[in-house]
Design a protein around this motif. Structure first.
Motif, short mmCIF file in Angstrom:
data_model
loop_
_atom_site.label_atom_id
_atom_site.label_comp_id
_atom_site.label_asym_id
_atom_site.label_seq_id
_atom_site.Cartn_x
_atom_site.Cartn_y
_atom_site.Cartn_z
N HIS A 158 0.81 -1.23 0.00
CA HIS A 158 0.00 0.00 0.00
C HIS A 158 0.84 1.28 0.00
CE1 HIS A 158 0.74 0.09 4.36
NE2 HIS A 158 0.30 1.33 4.36
N ASP A 159 2.04 1.23 0.59
CA ASP A 159 2.89 2.42 0.66
C ASP A 159 4.12 2.34 -0.24
OD1 ASP A 159 1.44 4.08 2.34
OD2 ASP A 159 2.40 3.35 4.18
N LYS A 166 5.83 5.20 -2.22
CA LYS A 166 6.76 6.16 -1.63
C LYS A 166 8.14 6.12 -2.31
CE LYS A 166 4.24 6.36 2.71
NZ LYS A 166 4.15 5.99 4.13
N HIS A 208 1.89 8.90 -2.92
CA HIS A 208 2.14 7.46 -3.10
C HIS A 208 0.89 6.62 -3.36
CE1 HIS A 208 1.30 7.87 1.23
NE2 HIS A 208 0.96 6.60 1.25
N HIS A 235 -6.21 5.07 0.71
CA HIS A 235 -5.95 4.80 2.14
C HIS A 235 -5.51 6.05 2.90
CE1 HIS A 235 -1.72 4.27 0.78
NE2 HIS A 235 -1.42 4.64 2.00
N SER A 236 -4.95 7.06 2.21
CA SER A 236 -4.52 8.29 2.90
C SER A 236 -5.60 9.37 2.89
CB SER A 236 -3.27 8.87 2.23
OG SER A 236 -2.22 7.96 2.21
FE LIG Z 1 0.24 5.54 3.00
#
Ligand SMILES: [Fe+2]
Ligand SMILES: O[C@H]1[C@H](O)[C@@H](O)[C@H](O)[C@@H](O)[C@H]1O
Ligand SMILES: [Fe+2]
Length: 294
Positions: A130-131, A134, A203, A229-230
């Motif tokens: 999910h991240d 980045k 991201h 998600h953010s």
């Molecule tokens: Fe995130």
């Protein structure tokens, strides 16, 4: 019963709150403070400065241009695991709850969700990747500054909701005074669907684009989760509901389930990367091609 075990250490007198699904929400983060406290986190100056730059510089034009540039997926070719390894020393400057390398955050959230949903391997993989967007900060991906990579996200092209953290810095964003972009709906229409909304660049949207364009077989709930998600103003604060459509409302429950593992698994206790790598490599193989275009 669903309960997360490898969560951040809880202070002595903390009384864990148990949600209806049995998930135990820890009272405090790895610093002994409450989660997402943007006023008194020990990381205040670095977090606030990242959001200040984010809010000033993420204009509608910036997002449109940057998104178009990254949609080309012509930067580099690599596997998911190779991208994950690039995050082994990257510390997120927007995070009030964590100061560990992002590879740890990926594994911590994946291992936490795996414990509670042992048979849903797509959820483990969703958490793992999910991240991964980045990597945008990395020189191979164009060295974007952190304000264009991390942090909560929000729509651009319409008014900035009051619930967005450090909202005051939007006053220095040129869009703030632009009548085309500063009304409730701005360039959008009621119920147009999040798919048609330009989100501040970072991201989430990037990893969504990469996964989709490279033909992942992950379900749409996974793609939606990665993409939003953010978007705390929507999923946690209930803002911007008028931009959502039926499909978004249906998908929201997956983001909320995932969010608990994303947020509350943050801990300074490291996971042994080599130990869990074979399991996650097998999931990557199941849902992704060997090499991806980024
Ligand atoms: Fe995130
Ligand atoms: O600081 C964090 C971090 O950057 C996360 O990756 C993002 O998803 C969150 O929304 C944000 O609050
Ligand atoms: Fe995360």
């Amino acid at each position: 019963m669903i309960a997360v075990e490898n969560q951040a250490p809880v202070s002595e007198n903390a009384i864990p709150k148990e949600a209806s699904d049995g998930f135990v929400v820890p009272e405090s983060n790895a610093f002994g403070q409450s989660f997402r406290d943007y006023e008194s986190t020990v990381r205040l100056s670095i977090v606030e400065n990242t959001y200040r730059l984010n809010h000033i510089n993420q204009t509608y034009d910036f997002v449109k241009r940057t998104r178009e540039e990254y949609a080309k997926l012509n930067k580099v070719e690599m596997s998911i695991w190779e991208a994950i390894e690039l995050l082994d020393s990257f510390v997120d400057e927007s995070d009030p709850d964590l100061e560990e390398p992002q590879i740890q955050h990926l594994l911590q959230s994946a291992e936490a969700i795996r414990k509670d949903y042992p048979n849903e391997d797509w959820m483990h993989l969703t958490a793992l990747i999910h991240d991964v967007g980045k990597v945008l900060y990395h020189s191979k991906f164009g060295s974007l500054p952190q304000w264009a990579v991390v942090g909560d996200t929000h729509p651009v092209g319409c008014a900035f909701d009051e619930s967005i953290c450090y909202h005051k810095y939007f006053k220095e964003n040129p869009d703030y005074n632009n009548p085309a972009y500063n009304t409730k709906l701005g360039v959008y229409s009621e119920g147009c669907g999040l798919e048609n909304v330009l989100m501040s660049w970072g991201h989430d949207d990037y990893m969504y684009m990469v996964a989709k364009a490279n033909g992942t077989t992950l379900p749409s709930a996974a793609l939606f989760t990665i993409r939003y998600h953010s978007f705390y103003p929507m999923h946690t604060e209930g803002a911007y509901k008028y931009l959502m459509n039926e499909e978004d409302r249906e998908n929201l429950k997956w983001v909320l389930t995932f969010n608990k593992y994303d947020l509350y698994s943050k801990s300074n206790v490291h996971i042994d990367v080599e130990k869990v790598k074979p399991y996650y490599e097998s999931l990557i193989k199941k849902y992704f091609p060997e090499k991806l275009r980024w």
